[in-house]
Design an enzyme around this catalytic site. Structure first.
Site, mmCIF file in Angstrom:
data_model
loop_
_atom_site.group_PDB
_atom_site.id
_atom_site.type_symbol
_atom_site.label_atom_id
_atom_site.label_comp_id
_atom_site.label_asym_id
_atom_site.label_seq_id
_atom_site.Cartn_x
_atom_site.Cartn_y
_atom_site.Cartn_z
ATOM 1 C CG ASN A 87 -1.499 -1.298 1.547
ATOM 2 O OD1 ASN A 87 -2.262 -1.792 0.751
ATOM 3 N ND2 ASN A 87 -1.117 -1.905 2.667
ATOM 4 C CG HIS A 144 8.394 -8.114 -3.352
ATOM 5 N ND1 HIS A 144 8.627 -8.847 -4.488
ATOM 6 C CD2 HIS A 144 7.053 -7.838 -3.356
ATOM 7 C CE1 HIS A 144 7.491 -8.998 -5.154
ATOM 8 N NE2 HIS A 144 6.526 -8.406 -4.480
ATOM 9 C CD GLU A 145 5.325 -6.454 -0.236
ATOM 10 O OE1 GLU A 145 4.617 -5.779 -1.005
ATOM 11 O OE2 GLU A 145 5.379 -7.709 -0.279
ATOM 12 C CG HIS A 201 5.243 -3.973 -5.237
ATOM 13 N ND1 HIS A 201 5.074 -4.313 -6.562
ATOM 14 C CD2 HIS A 201 5.009 -5.109 -4.527
ATOM 15 C CE1 HIS A 201 4.763 -5.613 -6.638
ATOM 16 N NE2 HIS A 201 4.736 -6.121 -5.419
#
Ligand code: B3K
Ligand code: ZN
Length: 845
Positions: A255, A287-288, A291
């Site tokens: 998010n 990884h997050e 994003h």
């Protein structure tokens, strides 16, 4: 019954939404069983059409358009409503029940804390909205409630008694919306971007977990720096928050500005986390974070394009891990995981293209194929165009598509535009499912060496005919004395059959094919044991050296199971030389000791026309390990000494490599000393890596009862460690005990089926125990629990049902039992769309 005729959605049917969403204002009045969500959304017509807003399980309190009553027609899936043919403001108030939400999608509660999960289609459980990734908008969020900490996306704009307001200036799809509220404490940090902007960083956790945040924070800073250095990507808000949540369906969620993590993927300490946990946490944080550019700033036009963000972000996180740790070790780890998770998927009833063309439930397509094969496809593209062209293409991708909801066509076009290549054939990697199989023939005449490759992809569900793929095959040639005569060269195979020649060689070379695993294929090459042993000793490519040993191990186990052969001593002696070689990275040597999984052996047997017997495979593996221990008895103490770590625990590559060699040696020693050494390690371990691995050995040696109790007493208040305690008892059990141990654990007071980590700890371990699970009682037990979990948490149920995907490999009695279990699940009244789609696909074919 509502799900009687599940709807199939097709990529080919894509239509844009007929309105632009100018901005979104949300107010949350938090209450555990009656949260009110007020929305004010500004719509501007583009192409118009029927006005439909998604919305599920929402109690509509009121709705208006430009202040006047809205004439809504509601269904289970949303609402339609006549709207003006001009810009208008939609306002609605809905009520939702977070505490009753055990599916963990939308707004729910975990240990008294409010949190959200909206990808893929969870936002529609929060309010009425065009919940699709190509609708991007600017969100302003007000949270009202007594919780001391209230977070949402973007930057904080106002805060006072009982409220907090957040504004996210970056347009985003609803799936990136997040809200968290609760009694949380933060581990703070900060990062200065390359353009000199200071970013506030926080990891928010439940009181008591503060001591487990330092590693995650460090990983976050390293990720931020790496993305600037390697991809030129800077962070774009004033603040970046991470929150740890105990009840979460997957690893973590990207998010915008507010990443939400499964606590198992962020909390770490030496006493409670293994080296593998640390490495995984580092990779998931990266990884997050990555994003933010590949997923958030550039998102997906529709869910069929999921690999656009996931394949690329997995590729980026593996590059990061390679840079932070050891590149060859990371490559080997990735290939092990690909073969363990993606190959069975792509070779069984669940096979689907990296970009699927239809689905019923999108959550079922967050798969190893979309993620890991999606990343392999990017690796192949980079190998084909070269590093410099890859960097230019990525720069163009960010420049051209920033702010877009993009497609795979957009992605490939930037490569075509920067390199002048035609990627039409390469695009098949996105549309054609299945694992290509490659065979190789050699020819040697007059100093010219020829390699002839043939490729063939077996049929997969819905795709009976296959076309040749573009395969980058990295090859090196060695002379018979072990020198490399042709360094790694990438051969570009595009035909079904194709030859490549090498001239001017003085002797017939020994080929090293598919170096670094340059394409995700099965290499069906018949090679003598002697030639494999030669590569094990001489190959300059670390991956293929490891692969040579792995192939020998596989052939050895297959021969033991199928032909009753004894262990291959040629291989064991060759491997001994590698193990003794102190110039080799301990982590690499530990990987050399890790044989193929029993499931992989079952697949090879099935592929070559035998029916795999799980107990025979298990027994062969035991015999092989006993032989290794006996044969290397003199070597093990010196390896153990070399692997010893004398400095204080650090989760870095160097120490964890040593520990992985040390624990591999401990597992062999246990076969010689009945676990005496493991007991000593258990008694003195000051870190979870050693404690857990010693406990596993004690259990396997049949002397773990006391240690197991001690472990439970020590860790009963730590839920993440207790997940290990649950799982280990199953994975370390004798195959004949596995079902009974699993059943007993479901009666333990700390077993909680609503917590996905605990459910996975138990039933993931069951499904992962090849010889313990593949038996009628194993199938029946898993089916019982999937049927119980489905009404609460369809997503986790559907995911766990993939344990059955290989059922057709086995004998008719096992097949009948698996089929009965699957049919029992399928016949459950009210079964979720998620599980129904999976079970139907697994049963078909
Ligand atoms: N994007 C999320 C996955 C969402 C899964 C929804 N079922 C995590 C990730 O890949 O980073
Ligand atoms: Zn991801």
């Amino acid at each position: 019954m509502k799900d009687a005729a599940p709807k199939t959605i097709y990529l080919a049917d894509y239509q844009p939404f007929g309105w632009r969403v100018e901005d979104v204002h949300l107010t949350f009045r938090l209450a555990p069983d009656a949260t009110r969500v007020l929305s004010r959304i500004r719509f501007v017509p583009t192409t118009g059409g029927e006005f439909f807003l998604h919305g599920e399980k929402l109690k509509l309190i009121s709705a208006s358009i430009d202040g006047g009553p809205a004439e809504v027609t509601q269904t289970d899936e949303g609402l339609t409503c006549p709207v003006p043919d001009a810009p208008f403001t939609w306002e609605a108030e809905v009520e939702i029940d977070p505490i009753a939400n055990k599916a963990l999608e939308g707004l729910y509660m975990s240990n008294g804390m409010y949190c959200t999960q909206c990808e893929a289609e969870g936002f529609r459980k929060i309010t009425f909205y065009p919940d699709r990734p190509d609708v991007m908008s600017v969100f302003t969020v007000r949270i009202e409630g007594d919780e001391p900490v209230k977070l949402s996306n973007g930057n904080p704009v106002a805060k006072g008694e009982g409220f907090a307001e957040w504004h996210d200036p970056w347009p985003k799809p609803a799936y990136l919306f997040a809200l968290v509220a609760g009694d949380l404490v933060n581990h703070p940090g900060s990062f200065t971007t390359k353009s000199g902007k200071e970013i506030e960083l926080n990891i928010w956790v439940r009181p008591g977990d503060e001591g487990k945040c330092a590693f995650g924070m460090q990983a976050l800073k390293e990720s931020m720096k790496w993305d600037e250095d390697v991809y030129g990507r800077e962070y774009d808000l004033d603040i970046f928050n991470i929150v740890a949540v105990d009840d979460f369906n997957m690893g973590a969620m990207e998010n915008k500005g507010l990443n939400i993590f499964n606590s198992s993927c962020v909390l770490a300490s030496p006493e409670t986390s293994t080296d593998m946990n640390f490495e995984r946490i580092e990779a998931i944080i990266a990884h997050e974070y990555f994003h933010n550019w590949t997923g958030n700033r550039i998102t997906c036009r529709d869910w069929f394009q999921l690999c656009l963000k996931e394949g690329l972000t997995v590729y980026r996180d593996s590059q990061f891990t390679s840079d932070m740790r050891s590149a060859p070790v990371k490559r080997i780890d990735d290939v092990i995981a690909l073969r363990a998770r993606q190959f069975p998927e792509d070779q069984g009833p669940l096979s689907h293209p990296v970009r699927p063309e239809s689905f019923q439930e999108i959550n079922n397509f967050y798969t190893a194929t979309v993620y890991e094969k999606g990343a392999e496809v990017i690796g192949m593209l980079k190998r084909l165009v070269g590093d410099a062209a890859y960097a230019r293409a990525l720069d163009l991708y960010f420049e051209r598509h920033d702010g877009d909801a993009a497609t795979i066509e957009d992605w490939l076009k930037v490569f075509e535009d920067t390199t002048g290549r035609d990627l039409t054939q390469f695009k098949r990697w996105y549309s054609q499912s299945g694992t290509p199989r490659v065979t190789v023939a050699e020819d040697w005449a007059d100093g010219t060496y020829t390699l002839t490759f043939k490729q063939m992809t077996p049929p997969t569900p819905g795709q009976p005919e296959k076309l040749p793929q573009v395969l980058p095959i990295a090859v090196g040639l060695l002379s018979p004395n072990g020198d490399e005569v042709v360094p790694t060269t990438v051969l570009e195979m595009t035909e079904a059959e194709q030859s490549f020649t090498f001239d001017g060689l003085s002797a017939k070379p020994i080929p090293s094919i598919l170096r670094e695993f340059s394409a995700p294929v099965v290499l069906d090459r018949v090679v003598s044991r002697e030639e494999r042993a030669f590569l094990l000793a001489h190959d300059t490519d670390a991956f293929n050296r490891w692969e040579a040993s792995r192939d020998l191990a596989r052939d050895c186990l297959v021969a033991m199971v199928r032909d009753g052969a004894g262990p291959d001593t040629l291989w064991l002696d060759g491997l001994r030389e590698v193990l003794r070689d102190e110039s080799q990275d301990p982590a690499f040597r530990a990987l050399m000791l890790q044989g193929p999984s029993q499931s992989e052996i079952a697949q090879v047997l099935a592929d070559t026309g035998s029916t795999p017997d799980p107990m025979a495979i298990w027994q062969a593996n035991e015999t092989l390990l006993d032989t290794m221990a006996d044969r290397w008895a003199d070597l093990l103490p010196s390896l153990a000494a070399e692997a010893a770590v004398t400095e204080p625990y650090a989760p870095n590559a160097e120490q964890s490599g040593k520990r992985s060699l040390g624990t591999a040696v401990m597992a062999l020693q246990r076969r010689l000393d009945s676990g005496a050494n493991a007991q000593a390690v258990f008694d003195h371990a000051d870190n979870m890596t050693l404690q857990l691995s010693a406990l596993a050995n004690l259990l396997r040696a049949g002397r773990g009862t006391e240690a197991l109790k001690q472990f439970e007493t020590q860790w009963q208040d730590d839920r993440l460690v207790m997940d290990k305690w649950f799982g280990l008892q199953i994975s370390a059990a004798h195959p004949d005990e596995v079902v009974a141990v699993t059943e007993a654990l479901t009666r333990h007071p700390a077993f909680d089926m609503t917590n996905p980590n605990r459910f996975r700890a138990v039933f993931g371990a069951l499904a992962g125990h090849h010889a313990g699970f593949h038996r009628p009682e194993g199938y029946a037990l898993l089916a019982d629990w999937l049927i119980k979990l489905d009404p609460l948490n369809p997503q986790t149920t559907a995911r766990m049902s993939t344990a059955f995907q290989t059922w057709r490999r086995y004998d008719s009695a096992r097949q009948a039992a698996a089929k009965a279990a699957l049919e029992r699940i399928a016949a459950t009244p009210g079964l979720s769309r998620d599980t129904s789609e999976m079970v139907t696909r697994i049963l078909a074919s």
